[in-house]
Design a protein around this motif. Structure first.
Motif, PDB file in Angstrom:
ATOM      1  N   UNK A   1     -27.701  15.220  33.360  1.00 59.32           N
ATOM      2  CA  UNK A   1     -27.469  13.994  32.584  1.00 59.32           C
ATOM      3  C   UNK A   1     -27.088  14.343  31.149  1.00 59.32           C
ATOM      4  N   UNK A   2     -26.439  13.401  30.479  1.00 61.85           N
ATOM      5  CA  UNK A   2     -26.093  13.576  29.073  1.00 61.85           C
ATOM      6  C   UNK A   2     -27.355  13.638  28.225  1.00 61.85           C
ATOM      7  N   UNK A   3     -28.375  12.865  28.605  1.00 55.80           N
ATOM      8  CA  UNK A   3     -29.630  12.842  27.845  1.00 55.80           C
ATOM      9  C   UNK A   3     -30.284  14.220  27.827  1.00 55.80           C
ATOM     10  N   UNK A   4     -30.214  14.938  28.939  1.00 55.36           N
ATOM     11  CA  UNK A   4     -30.781  16.291  28.986  1.00 55.36           C
ATOM     12  C   UNK A   4     -29.992  17.234  28.081  1.00 55.36           C
ATOM     13  N   UNK A   5     -28.685  17.077  28.055  1.00 52.92           N
ATOM     14  CA  UNK A   5     -27.849  17.894  27.168  1.00 52.92           C
ATOM     15  C   UNK A   5     -28.215  17.620  25.712  1.00 52.92           C
ATOM     16  N   UNK A   6     -28.441  16.349  25.381  1.00 55.19           N
ATOM     17  CA  UNK A   6     -28.823  15.994  24.019  1.00 55.19           C
ATOM     18  C   UNK A   6     -30.175  16.599  23.652  1.00 55.19           C
ATOM     19  N   UNK A   7     -31.095  16.634  24.608  1.00 56.28           N
ATOM     20  CA  UNK A   7     -32.404  17.243  24.358  1.00 56.28           C
ATOM     21  C   UNK A   7     -32.259  18.734  24.067  1.00 56.28           C
ATOM     22  N   UNK A   8     -31.401  19.407  24.832  1.00 59.38           N
ATOM     23  CA  UNK A   8     -31.169  20.836  24.614  1.00 59.38           C
ATOM     24  C   UNK A   8     -30.599  21.097  23.226  1.00 59.38           C
ATOM     25  N   UNK A   9     -29.662  20.261  22.802  1.00 53.83           N
ATOM     26  CA  UNK A   9     -29.067  20.411  21.473  1.00 53.83           C
ATOM     27  C   UNK A   9     -30.113  20.179  20.388  1.00 53.83           C
ATOM     28  N   UNK A  10     -30.891  19.100  20.552  1.00 60.18           N
ATOM     29  CA  UNK A  10     -31.883  18.745  19.537  1.00 60.18           C
ATOM     30  C   UNK A  10     -32.959  19.808  19.387  1.00 60.18           C
ATOM     31  N   UNK A  11     -33.343  20.449  20.489  1.00 58.91           N
ATOM     32  CA  UNK A  11     -34.474  21.369  20.452  1.00 58.91           C
ATOM     33  C   UNK A  11     -34.084  22.841  20.352  1.00 58.91           C
ATOM     34  N   UNK A  12     -32.854  23.206  20.754  1.00 51.14           N
ATOM     35  CA  UNK A  12     -32.495  24.622  20.773  1.00 51.14           C
ATOM     36  C   UNK A  12     -31.448  25.010  19.740  1.00 51.14           C
ATOM     37  N   UNK A  13     -30.641  24.057  19.247  1.00 51.25           N
ATOM     38  CA  UNK A  13     -29.623  24.409  18.264  1.00 51.25           C
ATOM     39  C   UNK A  13     -30.255  24.979  17.002  1.00 51.25           C
ATOM     40  N   UNK A  14     -29.757  26.158  16.566  1.00 49.14           N
ATOM     41  CA  UNK A  14     -30.244  26.868  15.388  1.00 49.14           C
ATOM     42  C   UNK A  14     -31.696  27.323  15.542  1.00 49.14           C
ATOM     43  N   UNK A  15     -32.145  27.463  16.806  1.00 53.54           N
ATOM     44  CA  UNK A  15     -33.470  27.985  17.095  1.00 53.54           C
ATOM     45  C   UNK A  15     -33.331  29.360  17.738  1.00 53.54           C
ATOM     46  N   UNK A  16     -34.406  30.134  17.710  1.00 51.03           N
ATOM     47  CA  UNK A  16     -34.369  31.512  18.204  1.00 51.03           C
ATOM     48  C   UNK A  16     -34.507  31.545  19.726  1.00 51.03           C
ATOM     49  N   UNK A  17     -33.619  32.274  20.371  1.00 49.79           N
ATOM     50  CA  UNK A  17     -33.677  32.523  21.806  1.00 49.79           C
ATOM     51  C   UNK A  17     -33.513  34.020  22.013  1.00 49.79           C
ATOM     52  N   UNK A  18     -34.555  34.659  22.556  1.00 55.75           N
ATOM     53  CA  UNK A  18     -34.528  36.101  22.776  1.00 55.75           C
ATOM     54  C   UNK A  18     -34.189  36.867  21.490  1.00 55.75           C
ATOM     55  N   UNK A  19     -34.706  36.393  20.362  1.00 53.10           N
ATOM     56  CA  UNK A  19     -34.550  37.109  19.111  1.00 53.10           C
ATOM     57  C   UNK A  19     -33.302  36.785  18.315  1.00 53.10           C
ATOM     58  N   UNK A  20     -32.456  35.859  18.807  1.00 58.48           N
ATOM     59  CA  UNK A  20     -31.241  35.494  18.084  1.00 58.48           C
ATOM     60  C   UNK A  20     -31.194  33.985  17.873  1.00 58.48           C
ATOM     61  N   UNK A  21     -30.672  33.563  16.730  1.00 58.72           N
ATOM     62  CA  UNK A  21     -30.545  32.141  16.425  1.00 58.72           C
ATOM     63  C   UNK A  21     -29.322  31.587  17.141  1.00 58.72           C
ATOM     64  N   UNK A  22     -29.544  30.699  18.098  1.00 54.32           N
ATOM     65  CA  UNK A  22     -28.464  30.204  18.933  1.00 54.32           C
ATOM     66  C   UNK A  22     -27.782  28.981  18.344  1.00 54.32           C
ATOM     67  N   UNK A  23     -26.538  28.799  18.741  1.00 52.70           N
ATOM     68  CA  UNK A  23     -25.773  27.599  18.431  1.00 52.70           C
ATOM     69  C   UNK A  23     -25.640  26.818  19.734  1.00 52.70           C
ATOM     70  N   UNK A  24     -26.113  25.579  19.738  1.00 51.27           N
ATOM     71  CA  UNK A  24     -26.012  24.733  20.933  1.00 51.27           C
ATOM     72  C   UNK A  24     -25.350  23.427  20.522  1.00 51.27           C
ATOM     73  N   UNK A  25     -24.250  23.087  21.166  1.00 53.28           N
ATOM     74  CA  UNK A  25     -23.512  21.874  20.832  1.00 53.28           C
ATOM     75  C   UNK A  25     -22.786  21.377  22.079  1.00 53.28           C
ATOM     76  N   UNK A  26     -22.331  20.120  22.041  1.00 47.32           N
ATOM     77  CA  UNK A  26     -21.546  19.621  23.162  1.00 47.32           C
ATOM     78  C   UNK A  26     -20.306  20.493  23.326  1.00 47.32           C
ATOM     79  N   UNK A  27     -19.972  20.792  24.571  1.00 49.71           N
ATOM     80  CA  UNK A  27     -18.822  21.649  24.844  1.00 49.71           C
ATOM     81  C   UNK A  27     -17.522  20.892  24.633  1.00 49.71           C
TER      82      UNK A  27
END
Length: 205
Positions: free
Chosen positions: A70-96
Protein backbone atom coordinates in the motif's frame (compact mmCIF):
# COMPACT_ATOMS: atom_id res chain seq x y z
CA UNK A 1 23.91 21.01 10.32
CA UNK A 2 24.56 19.44 6.92
CA UNK A 3 22.39 16.45 7.86
CA UNK A 4 19.53 18.82 8.74
CA UNK A 5 19.76 20.61 5.39
CA UNK A 6 19.93 17.31 3.57
CA UNK A 7 16.87 16.00 5.45
CA UNK A 8 14.87 19.12 4.54
CA UNK A 9 15.91 18.81 0.91
CA UNK A 10 14.73 15.19 0.77
CA UNK A 11 11.45 16.12 2.48
CA UNK A 12 10.79 18.72 -0.21
CA UNK A 13 11.76 16.23 -2.92
CA UNK A 14 9.34 13.66 -1.52
CA UNK A 15 6.53 16.22 -1.65
CA UNK A 16 7.25 16.81 -5.34
CA UNK A 17 7.26 13.08 -6.21
CA UNK A 18 4.06 11.19 -6.95
CA UNK A 19 2.84 9.05 -4.06
CA UNK A 20 3.14 5.36 -4.90
CA UNK A 21 3.80 1.95 -3.35
CA UNK A 22 7.46 1.92 -4.44
CA UNK A 23 10.27 3.70 -2.60
CA UNK A 24 13.88 4.37 -3.51
CA UNK A 25 16.42 3.41 -0.82
CA UNK A 26 19.88 4.93 -1.27
CA UNK A 27 23.32 5.03 0.39
CA UNK A 28 23.31 1.30 1.14
CA UNK A 29 26.34 -0.85 1.90
CA UNK A 30 27.54 -2.44 -1.34
CA UNK A 31 27.36 -5.95 0.15
CA UNK A 32 23.65 -5.59 0.99
CA UNK A 33 21.49 -8.04 -0.95
CA UNK A 34 17.86 -7.76 -2.00
CA UNK A 35 16.97 -10.18 0.79
CA UNK A 36 18.80 -7.98 3.32
CA UNK A 37 16.85 -4.96 2.07
CA UNK A 38 13.55 -6.84 2.22
CA UNK A 39 14.21 -7.92 5.80
CA UNK A 40 15.10 -4.38 6.86
CA UNK A 41 11.96 -2.87 5.31
CA UNK A 42 9.42 -5.48 6.39
CA UNK A 43 8.98 -3.71 9.73
CA UNK A 44 7.16 -0.94 7.85
CA UNK A 45 4.65 -3.15 6.04
CA UNK A 46 4.16 -5.99 3.56
CA UNK A 47 7.04 -5.99 1.07
CA UNK A 48 5.94 -7.30 -2.33
CA UNK A 49 9.35 -6.92 -3.91
CA UNK A 50 12.82 -5.64 -3.00
CA UNK A 51 15.58 -5.10 -5.54
CA UNK A 52 19.21 -3.94 -5.46
CA UNK A 53 20.33 -2.16 -8.64
CA UNK A 54 23.53 -3.46 -10.25
CA UNK A 55 25.76 -2.22 -13.02
CA UNK A 56 26.62 -4.23 -16.14
CA UNK A 57 29.40 -5.98 -14.21
CA UNK A 58 26.91 -7.30 -11.65
CA UNK A 59 28.15 -4.95 -8.91
CA UNK A 60 25.77 -3.15 -6.55
CA UNK A 61 25.33 0.58 -7.14
CA UNK A 62 24.50 1.10 -3.46
CA UNK A 63 20.78 1.68 -3.88
CA UNK A 64 17.59 -0.23 -4.55
CA UNK A 65 13.81 -0.17 -4.65
CA UNK A 66 11.15 -1.60 -2.36
CA UNK A 67 7.54 -2.09 -3.35
CA UNK A 68 5.03 -2.21 -0.50
CA UNK A 69 1.45 -3.48 -0.70
CA UNK A 70 0.00 0.00 0.00
CA UNK A 71 0.99 3.64 -0.41
CA UNK A 72 0.46 4.13 3.34
CA UNK A 73 3.16 1.55 4.09
CA UNK A 74 5.55 3.32 1.71
CA UNK A 75 4.84 6.60 3.50
CA UNK A 76 5.59 4.94 6.85
CA UNK A 77 8.93 3.69 5.53
CA UNK A 78 9.84 7.19 4.33
CA UNK A 79 8.76 8.84 7.58
CA UNK A 80 10.66 6.40 9.79
CA UNK A 81 13.73 5.41 7.74
CA UNK A 82 14.67 8.45 5.63
CA UNK A 83 17.94 9.96 6.93
CA UNK A 84 18.10 7.22 9.58
CA UNK A 85 20.91 4.70 10.10
CA UNK A 86 20.61 1.27 8.48
CA UNK A 87 23.51 -1.13 8.98
CA UNK A 88 25.77 1.78 9.94
CA UNK A 89 24.90 4.12 7.04
CA UNK A 90 22.44 7.01 6.86
CA UNK A 91 19.91 6.00 4.23
CA UNK A 92 17.88 8.08 1.81
CA UNK A 93 14.30 6.83 1.44
CA UNK A 94 11.88 8.60 -0.90
CA UNK A 95 9.10 7.83 -3.36
CA UNK A 96 10.60 6.26 -6.46
CA UNK A 97 10.56 8.01 -9.82
CA UNK A 98 9.40 4.71 -11.31
CA UNK A 99 7.29 1.81 -10.09
CA UNK A 100 8.19 -1.88 -9.96
CA UNK A 101 6.38 -3.93 -12.56
CA UNK A 102 4.31 -6.94 -11.52
CA UNK A 103 6.61 -9.17 -13.60
CA UNK A 104 9.53 -8.10 -11.40
CA UNK A 105 7.54 -8.93 -8.27
CA UNK A 106 6.78 -12.42 -9.55
CA UNK A 107 10.34 -13.49 -10.38
CA UNK A 108 10.77 -16.90 -8.72
CA UNK A 109 13.18 -18.81 -10.97
CA UNK A 110 14.98 -21.55 -8.98
CA UNK A 111 18.68 -21.07 -8.19
CA UNK A 112 21.37 -22.97 -6.28
CA UNK A 113 20.76 -20.78 -3.21
CA UNK A 114 17.85 -20.38 -0.78
CA UNK A 115 17.04 -17.37 1.36
CA UNK A 116 15.55 -18.59 4.66
CA UNK A 117 13.80 -15.74 6.46
CA UNK A 118 11.83 -15.30 9.67
CA UNK A 119 14.39 -17.41 11.53
CA UNK A 120 13.89 -17.18 15.32
CA UNK A 121 16.66 -15.16 16.97
CA UNK A 122 16.84 -17.69 19.81
CA UNK A 123 17.92 -20.52 17.50
CA UNK A 124 21.27 -22.03 18.50
CA UNK A 125 23.87 -23.66 16.26
CA UNK A 126 22.44 -26.99 17.37
CA UNK A 127 18.95 -25.87 16.27
CA UNK A 128 20.29 -24.82 12.87
CA UNK A 129 22.03 -28.17 12.43
CA UNK A 130 18.79 -29.96 13.33
CA UNK A 131 16.84 -27.82 10.84
CA UNK A 132 19.01 -29.05 7.96
CA UNK A 133 19.74 -32.53 9.31
CA UNK A 134 17.72 -34.44 6.67
CA UNK A 135 18.38 -32.01 3.81
CA UNK A 136 21.05 -33.16 1.38
CA UNK A 137 23.68 -31.64 -0.91
CA UNK A 138 24.26 -28.48 1.13
CA UNK A 139 27.51 -26.74 0.13
CA UNK A 140 27.46 -23.79 2.52
CA UNK A 141 25.26 -22.07 5.10
CA UNK A 142 25.72 -18.34 5.71
CA UNK A 143 24.33 -16.82 8.91
CA UNK A 144 24.55 -13.00 8.62
CA UNK A 145 25.14 -11.10 11.87
CA UNK A 146 24.60 -7.49 12.82
CA UNK A 147 27.78 -5.45 12.28
CA UNK A 148 27.42 -3.66 15.61
CA UNK A 149 25.96 -6.22 18.01
CA UNK A 150 27.32 -9.41 16.47
CA UNK A 151 23.88 -11.00 16.89
CA UNK A 152 22.14 -13.07 14.15
CA UNK A 153 19.91 -11.01 11.87
CA UNK A 154 17.05 -13.51 11.59
CA UNK A 155 17.75 -15.06 8.19
CA UNK A 156 20.10 -17.50 6.45
CA UNK A 157 21.47 -18.17 2.99
CA UNK A 158 21.94 -21.83 2.06
CA UNK A 159 23.84 -22.89 -1.05
CA UNK A 160 23.33 -26.31 -2.63
CA UNK A 161 25.24 -28.58 -4.97
CA UNK A 162 22.60 -28.22 -7.68
CA UNK A 163 19.23 -26.60 -8.38
CA UNK A 164 17.14 -29.79 -7.90
CA UNK A 165 18.54 -30.09 -4.37
CA UNK A 166 17.56 -26.49 -3.65
CA UNK A 167 14.05 -27.10 -5.00
CA UNK A 168 13.57 -30.16 -2.77
CA UNK A 169 14.96 -28.29 0.24
CA UNK A 170 12.58 -25.37 -0.37
CA UNK A 171 9.61 -27.74 -0.29
CA UNK A 172 10.81 -29.35 2.96
CA UNK A 173 11.71 -26.13 4.76
CA UNK A 174 8.41 -24.46 3.86
CA UNK A 175 6.67 -26.99 6.13
CA UNK A 176 8.80 -26.24 9.19
CA UNK A 177 8.16 -23.77 11.99
CA UNK A 178 11.05 -23.67 14.49
CA UNK A 179 10.00 -22.11 17.79
CA UNK A 180 6.52 -21.71 16.32
CA UNK A 181 7.62 -19.35 13.54
CA UNK A 182 6.81 -20.11 9.90
CA UNK A 183 9.94 -19.84 7.78
CA UNK A 184 9.91 -17.70 4.64
CA UNK A 185 11.77 -19.44 1.81
CA UNK A 186 12.80 -17.78 -1.47
CA UNK A 187 15.40 -18.43 -4.13
CA UNK A 188 18.37 -16.06 -4.02
CA UNK A 189 21.45 -15.17 -6.03
CA UNK A 190 24.38 -17.55 -5.36
CA UNK A 191 26.51 -16.40 -2.42
CA UNK A 192 29.68 -16.23 -4.52
CA UNK A 193 27.92 -13.76 -6.83
CA UNK A 194 26.84 -11.70 -3.82
CA UNK A 195 30.46 -11.54 -2.64
CA UNK A 196 31.63 -10.34 -6.07
CA UNK A 197 29.20 -7.43 -5.77
CA UNK A 198 31.04 -5.92 -2.81
CA UNK A 199 33.24 -3.61 -4.96
CA UNK A 200 31.79 -0.08 -4.54
CA UNK A 201 30.55 2.24 -7.27
CA UNK A 202 29.18 5.75 -6.81
CA UNK A 203 25.40 5.45 -6.17
CA UNK A 204 22.98 7.34 -8.40
CA UNK A 205 20.76 9.89 -6.61
Amino acid sequence: MKEGKRARRHQMLNKSLKRKETVYVGNLFFDMTADDLRTAMEKFGVVEMASIIHDNRGLSKGFGYVRFSTIEEAETAIAQQNMQVLEGRTTVVQFANTAMSRSEVDKTAPTFTLFVGNVPYEMTDQDVNALFEDIHNIVDVRIPVDRRSGMPRGFLHVEFLDIPSAVRAKEMLSLRDPYGRKLRINYAAPMKMQQRRSIPEEPEM
